[in-house]
Each structure stands twice: as C-alpha cells, then as structure tokens.
Design an enzyme around this catalytic site. Structure first.
Site, PDB file in Angstrom:
ATOM      1  N   TYR A  25      76.217   0.101 -50.403  1.00  0.00           N
ATOM      2  CA  TYR A  25      76.752  -1.221 -49.792  1.00  0.00           C
ATOM      3  C   TYR A  25      78.232  -0.889 -49.419  1.00  0.00           C
ATOM      4  CZ  TYR A  25      78.297  -5.883 -48.864  1.00  0.00           C
ATOM      5  OH  TYR A  25      78.833  -7.080 -48.350  1.00  0.00           O
ATOM      6  N   GLU A  47      77.613 -15.660 -48.819  1.00  0.00           N
ATOM      7  CA  GLU A  47      79.055 -15.664 -49.427  1.00  0.00           C
ATOM      8  C   GLU A  47      78.893 -17.052 -50.372  1.00  0.00           C
ATOM      9  OE1 GLU A  47      81.102 -13.582 -49.791  1.00  0.00           O
ATOM     10  OE2 GLU A  47      80.798 -12.486 -48.180  1.00  0.00           O
ATOM     11  N   TRP A  55      78.710 -10.320 -56.822  1.00  0.00           N
ATOM     12  CA  TRP A  55      78.011  -9.922 -55.537  1.00  0.00           C
ATOM     13  C   TRP A  55      77.052  -9.100 -56.164  1.00  0.00           C
ATOM     14  CZ3 TRP A  55      77.290 -11.410 -51.170  1.00  0.00           C
ATOM     15  CH2 TRP A  55      76.959 -10.496 -50.067  1.00  0.00           C
TER      16      TRP A  55
END
Length: 222
Positions: A25, A47, A55
């Site tokens: 990522y 988000e 995350w």
C-alpha cells in the site's frame, strides 16, 4: 529518521517496512493523486470508518467494504435505505458502526448534490496548500492543518458528516494533496504533485501548520 531500508534497498517508514500488505500500500498507493469522484468518495468513507482504529484493519477489510457499499458508487449508496443499514450492520466483513454507516450514506447524497456545483473532486482539491511538510521524522508530521480545518468546515456546510479536520488531513495525505513522506523515503516526491523538497504552485487555500505527533500508520487517528 524512523526509516528502515529493506532488502530491496528502499527506505520506508517503520509502519510500512514489515507487513507485506502495508508495504505494498505504501509503495503503490498512499500519497498518489486521486482526482475522480468514486475514488475520493471511497477514501473519504474509509477514512471515516478508520477513526479510532488502525489503518491496517480498514485496509484488510477494504474488499468487504467495496462489496457492501457497491464499490462506492455515490449514486448507488445515496439510494440506500433502512433495509440496507440493517444489512450493513449484520455484515461482519466491515466495521459495524451505525453512526459511520449513516454518515457514509449521507455523504453519498451530498456527493451527488455537489455535481450541480463544482463536484467532490474539484472541491477537495481546491484546498491544496501552497507548500507541503518536509518531515525528517514523524515528530515533524502534522495531524491537521489550516487547510484540513477549512475543508472540514466546507464539507460540513455542504451536508457531509464525520469529516473532522484530523480525518480530512489523513485524506489529504492519502490522495496526494499533501506529501508527508519522510525525507529520505523512496516515495518522497513520487506523486507528481510535489517535488521531493516540497515546492509547487499549490492551491488557493495555501497556508502552513505543523503541530507535532508521534510515529504512526497513515490515518491512524482517533
């Protein structure tokens, strides 16, 4: 510096140096420009769901989120009703938080409404600052900025929910509006938006702002 040089000779922050999913990522997606409505609506939604969580948790669940939210096509999500909310609250593959689910549906409707004006992408990118941080360590990376505060206020004015200034700064990092890659990282300056030493023409809302924070994953906000 909080950078780790991998076996491939590339320097990455500690959060992206070991886990293969986070490394991929970081190498291919985080901080690259996203300028289309669907891409920005997806990241805005993720988000919001990430708030209070890591995350990595959201990234692992992203395929399930995409399936549950019709690949974040705003028109489709805007049509969700109470039956869809019940379905989503029963879906163990996503984060089952009623407030965040309701906000995502509300934001889809607000996104559709923005098409009669400048559109979601143009609105979000209009808050690009005139300069980006040039952090030598994560103590130099902000958690929010004057631009993220202004963006948060404007999105709320346009009918969006769960778009606080810290969440909006995380969005701005994720989609290339600011570059918070550490100096020395192989990704610094790779987006095409910012030079490695942080100079650009910038946007109309440009101002500075560098409150301190500890090392973290991207978007690891609460």
């Amino acid at each position: 510096m909080h950078l780790i040089v991998g076996d491939d000779g590339l320097a990455r922050p500690a959060w992206a140096a070991t886990d293969a999913m986070l490394r991929d990522y970081y190498d291919t997606e985080w901080g690259m420009p996203v300028r289309d409505e669907t891409g920005l609506f997806e990241r805005l939604s993720l988000e919001a769901f990430q708030s209070g969580l890591s995350w990595a948790t959201i990234l692992r669940k992203r395929p399930a989120f995409r399936a549950a939210f019709r690949h974040f096509e705003a028109d489709a999500v805007a049509r969700f009703d109470e039956a869809d909310v019940v379905r989503l609250m029963a879906d163990a593959g996503i984060v089952r938080n009623r407030r965040k689910i309701d906000a995502t549906i509300q934001n889809a409707r607000a996104t559709v409404g923005l098409r009669e004006q400048e559109g979601l992408a143009a609105l979000i990118w209009s808050f690009q600052p005139t300069a980006t941080p040039a952090p030598a360590s994560y103590a130099d990376v902000p958690t929010q900025s004057p631009e993220s505060l202004a963006l948060s206020k404007e999105l709320k004015r346009r009918g969006f929910a769960h778009v606080g200034p810290t969440t909006m700064f995380a969005l701005m990092e994720a989609v290339g509006i600011v570059d918070t890659h550490l100096l020395g990282s192989h990704r610094r300056g790779s987006s095409g938006v910012w030079a490695a030493e942080s100079s650009t023409t910038g946007g109309r809302h440009g101002r500075g702002g560098h409150p301190e924070m500890k090392e973290r994953e991207p978007c690891a906000r609460s």
